[in-house]
Design a protein around this motif. Structure first.
Motif, PDB file in Angstrom:
ATOM      1  N   PRO A 171       0.788  -1.237   0.000  1.00 49.28           N
ATOM      2  CA  PRO A 171       0.000   0.000   0.000  1.00 49.28           C
ATOM      3  C   PRO A 171       0.823   1.291   0.000  1.00 49.28           C
ATOM      4  N   GLU A 172       2.115   1.211   0.334  1.00 45.16           N
ATOM      5  CA  GLU A 172       2.926   2.423   0.396  1.00 45.16           C
ATOM      6  C   GLU A 172       4.071   2.442  -0.607  1.00 45.16           C
ATOM      7  N   LEU A 222       5.355  14.964 -10.948  1.00 45.29           N
ATOM      8  CA  LEU A 222       4.954  13.632 -10.520  1.00 45.29           C
ATOM      9  C   LEU A 222       5.511  13.280  -9.148  1.00 45.29           C
ATOM     10  N   TYR A 223       6.790  13.597  -8.911  1.00 43.44           N
ATOM     11  CA  TYR A 223       7.445  13.168  -7.677  1.00 43.44           C
ATOM     12  C   TYR A 223       7.415  14.202  -6.558  1.00 43.44           C
ATOM     13  N   ALA A 243       1.518  14.133  -6.423  1.00 43.24           N
ATOM     14  CA  ALA A 243       0.685  13.395  -7.369  1.00 43.24           C
ATOM     15  C   ALA A 243       0.613  11.916  -7.002  1.00 43.24           C
ATOM     16  N   LEU A 244       1.690  11.364  -6.481  1.00 38.83           N
ATOM     17  CA  LEU A 244       1.701   9.969  -6.030  1.00 38.83           C
ATOM     18  C   LEU A 244       1.432   9.883  -4.527  1.00 38.83           C
ATOM     19  N   ARG A 245       1.950  10.834  -3.787  1.00 38.14           N
ATOM     20  CA  ARG A 245       1.763  10.833  -2.337  1.00 38.14           C
ATOM     21  C   ARG A 245       0.285  10.874  -1.970  1.00 38.14           C
ATOM     22  N   ASP A 246      -0.494  11.636  -2.727  1.00 37.08           N
ATOM     23  CA  ASP A 246      -1.922  11.741  -2.439  1.00 37.08           C
ATOM     24  C   ASP A 246      -2.659  10.438  -2.704  1.00 37.08           C
ATOM     25  N   SER A 274       4.383   6.319  -0.413  1.00 33.81           N
ATOM     26  CA  SER A 274       5.432   7.116   0.219  1.00 33.81           C
ATOM     27  C   SER A 274       6.829   6.744  -0.258  1.00 33.81           C
ATOM     28  N   ARG A 275       6.943   5.687  -1.048  1.00 35.29           N
ATOM     29  CA  ARG A 275       8.271   5.237  -1.472  1.00 35.29           C
ATOM     30  C   ARG A 275       8.157   4.589  -2.846  1.00 35.29           C
ATOM     31  N   ILE A 276       9.205   4.798  -3.656  1.00 35.83           N
ATOM     32  CA  ILE A 276       9.232   4.185  -4.979  1.00 35.83           C
ATOM     33  C   ILE A 276      10.616   3.607  -5.227  1.00 35.83           C
TER      34      ILE A 276
END
Length: 209
Positions: free
Chosen positions: A138-139, A161-162, A166-169, A173-175
């Motif tokens: 999930p994170e 994006l980073y 855009a992804l945090r919402d 929290s990690r990629i």
């Protein structure tokens, strides 16, 4: 070196800048190199007393500066659009840019899975970028593709994006990422990813802002 020879070399340099700019796929590079060419031709025209050359290139300089300001304006509209794996537009997009995607991300092959996240990044409503990742938990996302189309490679799409949630919402929290391509590795470094190994195909990680 005689003055005439020097002036001729300056003229050739200006021509080289202009020709090189026309070969650029990035609009930003086209404008910057074109600007350098126009400035060079202003100098060339002044040295040989060719005032039509000078004033023509002064106008060209103003045009380049105008569009560079447009490129860097802060009020561009960005939007992330999630698409389904069965999207016909997605398939056409991937087919159309297949060769360029292979150059940027060697070995990428789109294999839609239930835990895939596929996003178009719209820039002033133009689908300027495509982001494909696998949801590990999930994170955490595993990056498979982060691609910007020619003309939009000034890193604004990636920074949005980073860094703009855009992804945090979406709860991530990690990629993490793996790539063997030098171009992709250079891009990941610019986007704030940290290399986790020492050889080719190393893994990269980034905590999302």
């Amino acid at each position: 070196m005689e003055a005439t020879t020097l002036y001729t070399l300056i003229g050739y340099l200006g021509s080289a800048f202009v020709v090189t700019s026309l070969a650029m796929r990035s609009i930003l590079k086209l404008r910057l190199i074109g600007l350098a060419g126009a400035i060079t031709f202003v100098v060339y025209g002044y040295l040989i007393d060719a005032w039509p050359v000078v004033w023509t290139n002064v106008v060209i300089i103003l045009i380049h500066l105008h569009f560079l300001r447009e490129i860097r304006r802060p009020d561009e509209y960005f939007k992330v659009l999630e698409v389904r794996s069965v999207s016909n537009y997605l398939r056409h997009f991937l087919d159309h840019y297949a060769e360029d995607i292979e150059h940027a991300w060697p070995g990428f092959e789109y294999r839609p899975e239930e835990n895939s996240l596929t996003l178009f990044i719209l820039r002033d409503l133009v689908p300027a970028g495509l982001f494909v990742a696998k949801v590990l938990d999930p994170e955490t996302l595993e990056l498979e593709l982060d691609y910007a189309i020619p003309g939009y490679r000034d890193f604004k799409v990636g920074r949005y994006l980073y860094s703009k949630r855009a992804l945090r919402d979406r709860g991530y929290s990690r990629i993490v990422a793996r790539t063997s391509g030098d171009r992709a590795a250079e891009y990941l470094a610019k986007m704030g990813f940290s290399r986790q190994g020492n050889g080719g195909g190393d893994s990269w990680t980034r905590d999302l802002d």
